[in-house]
Design a protein around this motif. Sequence first.
Motif, short mmCIF file in Angstrom:
data_model
loop_
_atom_site.label_atom_id
_atom_site.label_comp_id
_atom_site.label_asym_id
_atom_site.label_seq_id
_atom_site.Cartn_x
_atom_site.Cartn_y
_atom_site.Cartn_z
N SER A 21 -0.81 -2.43 3.26
CA SER A 21 -1.71 -2.57 4.29
C SER A 21 -2.72 -1.24 4.22
N ASP A 22 -2.16 -0.27 4.06
CA ASP A 22 -2.76 1.22 3.90
C ASP A 22 -3.19 1.49 2.48
N GLU A 25 -6.46 3.80 2.36
CA GLU A 25 -6.37 4.94 3.17
C GLU A 25 -7.10 6.17 2.52
#
Length: 344
Positions: A21-22, A25
């Motif tokens: 999900s990251d 980042e």
Amino acid sequence: MAGSAAAAAGVFHAPYVIAQSDFMEPVRIRMGYAPYISAGPYYIAQAKGYFNKLKVEVVPTSHVDGSLSMPALAAGELDITGATLSAGLFNLMAKGTNLRLFFERGREAPGWGSNAILVSNQMWEKGFRNVDGYKFAKGAKIGISSRGSVAHYLHTVGLERAGLKVDDAEWQWGLTPQVSLPLMQQNRLDIMNLPLPGAYAAQSKGIGKVATWSDELAPDFVLACSVASRKFLREQHSAAVRFSMAIMQANIEFMDAAKSGNPEVLKIIAENTGLTTQVIDETRPRWTYMNPDGIPNMPSIVAQQKFWRERTDLLAKAVPENEIFDDRAIKEAWQRLSEKNPFK
């Protein structure tokens, strides 16, 4: 794609880690590099904003030789660096520094080798004019910067290919090109290894002649790899994947420019190396082959470590073959790039 089937013993495999999900980042990568034509893929990726597109900020540190950045990497001052394969690199990896190769950064594929074997005019006249010329090297003076280097390996291969022993030649250690070239011009040095474009420049000045190339001595010899700590590859996996994706796209464009002479790429490399576009253009296609997907020629890497361990006193302990290369980042990067290329 070329090289995808080349993974062999020595590569650490693991399942892809795609569902993150990251993944995007923002990250900051401290990277060491050597400012030569072979750094072209990095220059291209930076100039075209490929790192920025993947939210990667690269903080570069230039070193005259990739090996000089290894202590900083081992000390945690760098996250990634490019390094030529050498006895010193294997030594550092074997001493418990937990470093791993993770991306092949150049091999001397047939027709692409960038390391020239330069011989004195006297040796040229003697007959040293091709890959078999080492048969004339008995008693010859070989100039070399350091033991355990790429040049050390290549000259040894050349001598043995010609049926000679290492001690049949006179090795003169600790000679930089700045020292070697004047000696060769005076016929006080017979043989040396000199990468492009320096080799062409020396030849044009009448110092010596290019007799053969690294790819003729050792076809598909792996010259360099990207290196990182196990901790970085584990804890910053998405950063390693995104870095690899940018370099992979740049590798494709670098190799295309090596064939076509793409003016945009020539300009990018010229601006970052301090060389003129004409000089860079004249070295084509010998820019060192960059495998687009980063998959290594493991037999070459393993053979080099075996050479330093078994044939010299420069490597006291070998790195276990399954701990040399970690391919997790490049495999995921290539899959992502193949499924949806963010640079097109």
